[in-house]
Design a protein around this motif. Structure first.
Motif, PDB file in Angstrom:
ATOM      1  N   GLU A   1       0.826  -1.205   0.000  1.00  0.00           N
ATOM      2  CA  GLU A   1       0.000   0.000   0.000  1.00  0.00           C
ATOM      3  C   GLU A   1       0.862   1.258   0.000  1.00  0.00           C
ATOM      4  O   GLU A   1       0.561   2.222  -0.709  1.00  0.00           O
ATOM      5  CB  GLU A   1      -0.937   0.013   1.205  1.00  0.00           C
ATOM      6  N   ILE A   2       1.925   1.253   0.789  1.00  0.00           N
ATOM      7  CA  ILE A   2       2.837   2.405   0.795  1.00  0.00           C
ATOM      8  C   ILE A   2       3.485   2.568  -0.576  1.00  0.00           C
ATOM      9  O   ILE A   2       3.616   3.677  -1.092  1.00  0.00           O
ATOM     10  CB  ILE A   2       3.907   2.241   1.897  1.00  0.00           C
TER      11      ILE A   2
ATOM     12  N   GLU B   1       2.334   1.636  -3.492  1.00  0.00           N
ATOM     13  CA  GLU B   1       1.361   2.102  -4.484  1.00  0.00           C
ATOM     14  C   GLU B   1       1.163   3.612  -4.404  1.00  0.00           C
ATOM     15  O   GLU B   1       0.957   4.269  -5.425  1.00  0.00           O
ATOM     16  CB  GLU B   1       0.026   1.388  -4.262  1.00  0.00           C
ATOM     17  N   LYS B   2       1.223   4.159  -3.192  1.00  0.00           N
ATOM     18  CA  LYS B   2       0.977   5.597  -3.005  1.00  0.00           C
ATOM     19  C   LYS B   2       2.218   6.440  -3.276  1.00  0.00           C
ATOM     20  O   LYS B   2       2.116   7.653  -3.490  1.00  0.00           O
ATOM     21  CB  LYS B   2       0.486   5.853  -1.582  1.00  0.00           C
ATOM     22  N   THR B   3       3.400   5.824  -3.254  1.00  0.00           N
ATOM     23  CA  THR B   3       4.642   6.585  -3.405  1.00  0.00           C
ATOM     24  C   THR B   3       5.371   6.290  -4.712  1.00  0.00           C
ATOM     25  O   THR B   3       6.337   6.982  -5.044  1.00  0.00           O
ATOM     26  CB  THR B   3       5.610   6.283  -2.244  1.00  0.00           C
ATOM     27  N   ASN B   4       4.943   5.233  -5.421  1.00  0.00           N
ATOM     28  CA  ASN B   4       5.637   4.780  -6.639  1.00  0.00           C
ATOM     29  C   ASN B   4       7.068   4.346  -6.359  1.00  0.00           C
ATOM     30  O   ASN B   4       7.930   4.374  -7.247  1.00  0.00           O
ATOM     31  CB  ASN B   4       5.626   5.878  -7.712  1.00  0.00           C
TER      32      ASN B   4
ATOM     33  N   GLU C   1       5.530  11.325   5.307  1.00  0.00           N
ATOM     34  CA  GLU C   1       4.966  10.776   4.077  1.00  0.00           C
ATOM     35  C   GLU C   1       3.962   9.662   4.398  1.00  0.00           C
ATOM     36  O   GLU C   1       2.885   9.585   3.799  1.00  0.00           O
ATOM     37  CB  GLU C   1       6.088  10.245   3.182  1.00  0.00           C
TER      38      GLU C   1
ATOM     39  N   SER D   1       0.761  11.047   5.740  1.00  0.00           N
ATOM     40  CA  SER D   1      -0.049  11.577   4.638  1.00  0.00           C
ATOM     41  C   SER D   1      -0.750  10.452   3.881  1.00  0.00           C
ATOM     42  O   SER D   1      -1.931  10.559   3.530  1.00  0.00           O
ATOM     43  CB  SER D   1       0.838  12.383   3.683  1.00  0.00           C
ATOM     44  N   ILE D   2      -0.038   9.342   3.645  1.00  0.00           N
ATOM     45  CA  ILE D   2      -0.614   8.196   2.942  1.00  0.00           C
ATOM     46  C   ILE D   2      -1.806   7.635   3.702  1.00  0.00           C
ATOM     47  O   ILE D   2      -2.855   7.330   3.130  1.00  0.00           O
ATOM     48  CB  ILE D   2       0.451   7.102   2.740  1.00  0.00           C
TER      49      ILE D   2
END
Length: 276
Positions: free
Chosen positions: A23-24, A26-29, A173, A176-177
């Motif tokens: 999940e992290i 996916e949100k940060t690329n 970060e 925020s995610i």
């Protein structure tokens, strides 16, 4: 955040850590690197090219076969994850993880631990604690399954004896995610106690220095630091704990001794550590 490392031994805890890592990612690329270690002792002998020597006293062929089998398993494990790669190494678990962290320039390590028994008796509490103490990257350790939907609050614990700029870019970060609110906590103990007004003033300065907004301040009294953290987190329903680490002596001046090991090995909540 560019690279995330997750040690994988194909256990349930590997899967729990993997779900959070994915999940992290996916949100940060970020690139997700899955690492499996086929464990051999520190006394194992290697050739000049780094491969296992045939002169070892154990069944070298069995170890090599396990490596080949695990290479297939880790590719299957990561097959649906874009921007990921699987790595299987033979060696000492602690050394391999720390070397991979350095070689791959890892920003975040996510690993499960059973405390005294570890990931399938590999990532033991001792190993997890050593990674937390020695890694330059931030580390998330967890002992049980947790859904990221539970991470609506993050507890950042320190002594807040002074305001200073911290290495919390990854923590911000992640907050925020998850859409999480940050809570700063100081546990006043008989051996480390300050006036509430002084602590809150330092917390306010800390937020200014580190670009933190919409943060709640908390000061509690307890005879023991770990008990104070655990009790407060339980009462407030906070499932994600963050603490700073300062070098090989452990978790900051506040967390010298075995507090880092106590939290990582005993607390049934994800613990985020970062290099202060």
């Amino acid at each position: 955040m560019k690279r995330i490392l997750i040690p994988i031994d194909f256990s349930e805890l590997s899967e729990y850590a993997f779900s959070i890592a994915k999940e992290i990612q996916e949100k940060t690329n970020a690139q997700l690197i899955g690492l499996n270690v086929v464990h051999v002792g520190k006394s194992a002998l290697y050739k000049t090219d780094g491969t296992l020597s045939d002169s070892n006293d154990f069944d070298v062929e069995a170890i090599r076969k396990q490596q080949a089998d695990n290479e297939q398993k880790i590719q299957e494990f990561l097959k649906d994850v874009p921007n990921s790669k699987g790595v299987v190494k033979i060696g000492n678990i602690e050394e391999i993880i720390l070397n991979c962290e350095k070689d791959e320039e890892i920003d975040l390590i996510i690993m499960g631990t059973h405390g005294s028994s570890g990931l399938s008796q590999q990532l033991s509490g001792t190993i997890a604690d050593k990674i937390v103490r020695k890694a330059q990257a931030s580390v998330i350790t967890l002992k049980c399954k947790r859904e990221t939907s539970e991470f609506k609050d993050i507890l950042l614990v320190s002594d807040y004896d002074q305001a200073e700029k911290d290495n919390i870019a990854q923590l911000k970060e992640i907050a925020s995610i998850f859409g999480a609110k940050l809570h700063l906590l100081k546990v006043n103990t008989p051996s480390n106690s300050s006036e509430v007004s002084e602590i809150e003033n330092n917390m306010s300065k800390y937020c200014q220095l580190n670009g933190l907004e919409n943060v709640d301040f908390h000061v509690v009294e307890n005879d023991k630091l770990e008990d104070g953290i655990t009790k407060f987190a339980d009462e407030k329903g906070i499932e994600f704990i963050a603490i700073g680490s300062k070098g090989r002596m452990g978790i900051s001046a506040l967390f010298r001794g075995c507090i880092s090991a106590d939290l990582v090995n005993h607390l049934y909540k994800p613990v985020f550590t970062f290099r202060a």
